[in-house]
Design a protein around this motif. Structure first.
Motif, PDB file in Angstrom:
ATOM      1  N   LYS A 107       0.810  -1.219   0.000  1.00 55.92           N
ATOM      2  CA  LYS A 107       0.000   0.000   0.000  1.00 55.92           C
ATOM      3  C   LYS A 107       0.843   1.267   0.000  1.00 55.92           C
ATOM      4  O   LYS A 107       0.360   2.335  -0.388  1.00 55.92           O
ATOM      5  CB  LYS A 107      -0.926   0.007   1.221  1.00 55.92           C
ATOM      6  CG  LYS A 107      -1.975  -1.100   1.216  1.00 55.92           C
ATOM      7  CD  LYS A 107      -2.840  -1.016   2.462  1.00 55.92           C
ATOM      8  CE  LYS A 107      -3.857  -2.140   2.496  1.00 55.92           C
ATOM      9  NZ  LYS A 107      -4.694  -2.077   3.721  1.00 55.92           N
ATOM     10  N   PHE A 109       3.749   4.011  -1.031  1.00 54.68           N
ATOM     11  CA  PHE A 109       4.457   4.477  -2.218  1.00 54.68           C
ATOM     12  C   PHE A 109       5.919   4.127  -1.984  1.00 54.68           C
ATOM     13  O   PHE A 109       6.585   4.699  -1.132  1.00 54.68           O
ATOM     14  CB  PHE A 109       4.269   5.982  -2.407  1.00 54.68           C
ATOM     15  CG  PHE A 109       4.753   6.495  -3.755  1.00 54.68           C
ATOM     16  CD1 PHE A 109       5.762   5.876  -4.475  1.00 54.68           C
ATOM     17  CD2 PHE A 109       4.176   7.637  -4.307  1.00 54.68           C
ATOM     18  CE1 PHE A 109       6.186   6.349  -5.697  1.00 54.68           C
ATOM     19  CE2 PHE A 109       4.598   8.129  -5.543  1.00 54.68           C
ATOM     20  CZ  PHE A 109       5.610   7.474  -6.232  1.00 54.68           C
ATOM     21  N   SER A 128       2.898  -7.341  -4.670  1.00 52.46           N
ATOM     22  CA  SER A 128       1.703  -6.506  -4.555  1.00 52.46           C
ATOM     23  C   SER A 128       0.597  -6.902  -5.527  1.00 52.46           C
ATOM     24  O   SER A 128      -0.584  -6.725  -5.236  1.00 52.46           O
ATOM     25  CB  SER A 128       2.069  -5.036  -4.780  1.00 52.46           C
ATOM     26  OG  SER A 128       2.999  -4.611  -3.819  1.00 52.46           O
ATOM     27  N   SER A 129       0.985  -7.424  -6.683  1.00 54.17           N
ATOM     28  CA  SER A 129      -0.003  -7.805  -7.702  1.00 54.17           C
ATOM     29  C   SER A 129      -0.444  -9.257  -7.589  1.00 54.17           C
ATOM     30  O   SER A 129      -1.475  -9.641  -8.128  1.00 54.17           O
ATOM     31  CB  SER A 129       0.577  -7.570  -9.099  1.00 54.17           C
ATOM     32  OG  SER A 129       1.662  -8.454  -9.345  1.00 54.17           O
ATOM     33  N   LEU A 175      -4.409  -5.044  -1.051  1.00 53.50           N
ATOM     34  CA  LEU A 175      -4.333  -3.648  -1.482  1.00 53.50           C
ATOM     35  C   LEU A 175      -5.581  -2.864  -1.086  1.00 53.50           C
ATOM     36  O   LEU A 175      -5.517  -1.653  -0.858  1.00 53.50           O
ATOM     37  CB  LEU A 175      -4.151  -3.575  -3.000  1.00 53.50           C
ATOM     38  CG  LEU A 175      -2.752  -3.902  -3.528  1.00 53.50           C
ATOM     39  CD1 LEU A 175      -2.759  -3.910  -5.055  1.00 53.50           C
ATOM     40  CD2 LEU A 175      -1.731  -2.898  -3.031  1.00 53.50           C
ATOM     41  N   LYS A 177      -8.160  -1.725  -2.723  1.00 53.80           N
ATOM     42  CA  LYS A 177      -8.429  -0.613  -3.645  1.00 53.80           C
ATOM     43  C   LYS A 177      -7.354   0.474  -3.644  1.00 53.80           C
ATOM     44  O   LYS A 177      -7.504   1.494  -4.321  1.00 53.80           O
ATOM     45  CB  LYS A 177      -9.802   0.000  -3.367  1.00 53.80           C
ATOM     46  CG  LYS A 177     -10.960  -0.978  -3.559  1.00 53.80           C
ATOM     47  CD  LYS A 177     -12.304  -0.306  -3.317  1.00 53.80           C
ATOM     48  CE  LYS A 177     -13.446  -1.300  -3.520  1.00 53.80           C
ATOM     49  NZ  LYS A 177     -14.769  -0.674  -3.290  1.00 53.80           N
ATOM     50  N   SER A 178      -6.277   0.284  -2.866  1.00 55.36           N
ATOM     51  CA  SER A 178      -5.170   1.237  -2.926  1.00 55.36           C
ATOM     52  C   SER A 178      -4.474   1.119  -4.278  1.00 55.36           C
ATOM     53  O   SER A 178      -4.361   0.022  -4.838  1.00 55.36           O
ATOM     54  CB  SER A 178      -4.147   0.956  -1.816  1.00 55.36           C
ATOM     55  OG  SER A 178      -4.733   1.114  -0.549  1.00 55.36           O
ATOM     56  N   LYS A 179      -4.000   2.231  -4.798  1.00 53.52           N
ATOM     57  CA  LYS A 179      -3.305   2.218  -6.076  1.00 53.52           C
ATOM     58  C   LYS A 179      -1.851   1.838  -5.856  1.00 53.52           C
ATOM     59  O   LYS A 179      -1.179   2.378  -4.998  1.00 53.52           O
ATOM     60  CB  LYS A 179      -3.389   3.593  -6.743  1.00 53.52           C
ATOM     61  CG  LYS A 179      -2.794   3.628  -8.147  1.00 53.52           C
ATOM     62  CD  LYS A 179      -2.951   5.003  -8.770  1.00 53.52           C
ATOM     63  CE  LYS A 179      -2.337   5.019 -10.169  1.00 53.52           C
ATOM     64  NZ  LYS A 179      -2.456   6.373 -10.798  1.00 53.52           N
ATOM     65  N   LEU A 180      -1.375   0.885  -6.666  1.00 50.04           N
ATOM     66  CA  LEU A 180       0.007   0.443  -6.552  1.00 50.04           C
ATOM     67  C   LEU A 180       0.949   1.536  -7.045  1.00 50.04           C
ATOM     68  O   LEU A 180       0.811   2.040  -8.160  1.00 50.04           O
ATOM     69  CB  LEU A 180       0.202  -0.828  -7.384  1.00 50.04           C
ATOM     70  CG  LEU A 180       1.548  -1.549  -7.278  1.00 50.04           C
ATOM     71  CD1 LEU A 180       1.831  -1.929  -5.835  1.00 50.04           C
ATOM     72  CD2 LEU A 180       1.542  -2.786  -8.165  1.00 50.04           C
ATOM     73  N   LYS A 181       1.908   1.925  -6.180  1.00 52.37           N
ATOM     74  CA  LYS A 181       2.851   2.989  -6.524  1.00 52.37           C
ATOM     75  C   LYS A 181       4.268   2.518  -6.229  1.00 52.37           C
ATOM     76  O   LYS A 181       4.654   2.348  -5.067  1.00 52.37           O
ATOM     77  CB  LYS A 181       2.548   4.259  -5.721  1.00 52.37           C
ATOM     78  CG  LYS A 181       1.208   4.908  -6.054  1.00 52.37           C
ATOM     79  CD  LYS A 181       1.005   6.164  -5.238  1.00 52.37           C
ATOM     80  CE  LYS A 181      -0.323   6.840  -5.547  1.00 52.37           C
ATOM     81  NZ  LYS A 181      -0.501   8.082  -4.736  1.00 52.37           N
ATOM     82  N   LEU A 207       3.659  -2.072 -14.043  1.00 55.69           N
ATOM     83  CA  LEU A 207       3.295  -1.759 -12.659  1.00 55.69           C
ATOM     84  C   LEU A 207       4.309  -0.840 -11.981  1.00 55.69           C
ATOM     85  O   LEU A 207       4.108  -0.435 -10.840  1.00 55.69           O
ATOM     86  CB  LEU A 207       3.169  -3.050 -11.839  1.00 55.69           C
ATOM     87  CG  LEU A 207       2.161  -4.083 -12.337  1.00 55.69           C
ATOM     88  CD1 LEU A 207       2.179  -5.310 -11.438  1.00 55.69           C
ATOM     89  CD2 LEU A 207       0.760  -3.488 -12.409  1.00 55.69           C
ATOM     90  N   ARG A 209       7.052   2.558 -12.217  1.00 54.75           N
ATOM     91  CA  ARG A 209       7.483   3.793 -12.877  1.00 54.75           C
ATOM     92  C   ARG A 209       9.009   3.856 -12.809  1.00 54.75           C
ATOM     93  O   ARG A 209       9.594   3.718 -11.743  1.00 54.75           O
ATOM     94  CB  ARG A 209       6.861   4.989 -12.151  1.00 54.75           C
ATOM     95  CG  ARG A 209       7.354   6.358 -12.614  1.00 54.75           C
ATOM     96  CD  ARG A 209       6.699   7.419 -11.751  1.00 54.75           C
ATOM     97  NE  ARG A 209       7.453   8.660 -11.694  1.00 54.75           N
ATOM     98  CZ  ARG A 209       7.284   9.596 -10.769  1.00 54.75           C
ATOM     99  NH1 ARG A 209       6.381   9.432  -9.816  1.00 54.75           N
ATOM    100  NH2 ARG A 209       8.011  10.705 -10.787  1.00 54.75           N
TER     101      ARG A 209
END
Length: 319
Positions: A107, A109, A128-129, A175, A177-181, A207, A209
């Protein structure tokens, strides 16, 4: 395959990270594992297929054993996607161990500012995925498992599909609904390119950056209080013996680099954020002095050896 009889399973892992393997075994198959000895955790299972599941999904294991019999056809600690990058980086299973020992739950960043091969970001994305670390080795697993008497009648095509669905669903619940960062960067473009290539082979490039970021300019590229967790294996101080002017000069540059890092971290770390660095033994004093300049407190999380090299895992939090 499931009976009332119980079987002894075990995984081998990196010594000093047995707690991470214990946690992962419980998460993946629901078994209560305990540390048997350095680098080995043991547990009981009723379904032998749980051990095949560990072979397919475990990111901390080097070996999976059933009643002492090795089930993995190759070293699970060596990643198929680790093809590019400079020598001296962290391996996949060590990267995973560092992440979980640092408290990564998917969760936060996550930021690795000193990537060499992308290992830390890739392991975070896999975890995470829920995407299996050995997804592209399933044929090798099937061929090997079918040769074993315990699994000769199993339809492993269906088995792997079911395991993948369960892993994805578990990751989605985690997760919530948290966005994976996940951000993986380096001041050196060749390291960034290596990380991108390895992530593509691993199946998780989308997934993560990636970017070439200089440490002194992080405040221009990141938002204030944006990063929750830094996990990284930064450049290390060199041993200086005699009149080694080159090593002394390089170490002087590193002192400046670390001061810049903590100066920047004061800006980009969230209020409850932390930075966890893997350091070769002997670097602790130099780096904690740089951290104190910007009011970061250091805490030794654990010490361990890989081969003949000694390492320290150190956490830095804002006072």
């Amino acid at each position: 395959m499931a009976t009332t009889e119980k079987y002894t399973g075990a995984v081998t892992t990196i010594p000093s990270f047995e707690d991470v393997a214990v946690l992962e075994v419980n998460e993946l198959i629901g078994a209560k594992a305990t540390t048997a000895e350095a680098g080995i955790v043991k547990f009981q299972v009723q379904n032998k297929l749980d051990l095949c599941k560990l072979c397919y999904l475990s990111q901390s294991a080097s070996q999976v054993l059933l009643q002492g019999l090795q089930l993995n056809p190759f070293d699970l600690g060596k990643r198929q996607h680790e093809l590019f990058g400079s020598p001296g980086g962290v391996s996949g299973n060590l990267a995973y161990a560092l992440l979980r020992a640092a408290g990564y739950d998917g969760k936060q960043f996550l930021f690795d500012p000193f990537t060499r091969s992308g290992a830390i970001a890739i392991e975070a994305a896999l975890f995470s995925s829920g995407f299996p670390v050995n997804y592209y080795r399933k044929d090798a697993f099937s061929s090997y498992f079918l040769q074993l008497r315990n699994f000769s009648k199993i339809d492993f095509g269906k088995f792997f599909i079911a395991v993948e669905k369960e892993a994805a669903a578990t990751a989605a619940r985690r997760l919530n609904k948290s966005k994976l960062k996940i951000l993986s960067s380096s001041p050196l473009m060749q390291h960034v390119r290596s990380a991108e290539k390895n992530a593509k082979i691993a199946g998780v490039k989308k997934l993560i950056r990636f970017g070439r970021l200089d440490i002194e300019w992080l405040d221009a590229k990141l938002d204030e209080r944006e990063i929750d967790l830094v996990v990284s294996y930064p450049p290390q101080f060199k041993s200086v013996s005699g009149n080694d002017a080159f090593a002394a000069a390089e170490n002087k540059k590193l002192v400046s680099l670390y001061k810049n890092l903590f100066y920047q971290a004061d800006f980009f770390l969230s209020r409850k954020g932390k930075m966890v660095l893997l350091l070769k033994k002997g670097s602790y004093g130099e780096i904690t002095a740089a951290a104190a300049t910007y009011k970061f407190a250091a805490g030794l999380l654990r010490s361990f050896k890989l081969g003949s090299e000694e390492f320290e895992m150190v956490s830095f939090t804002k006072l």
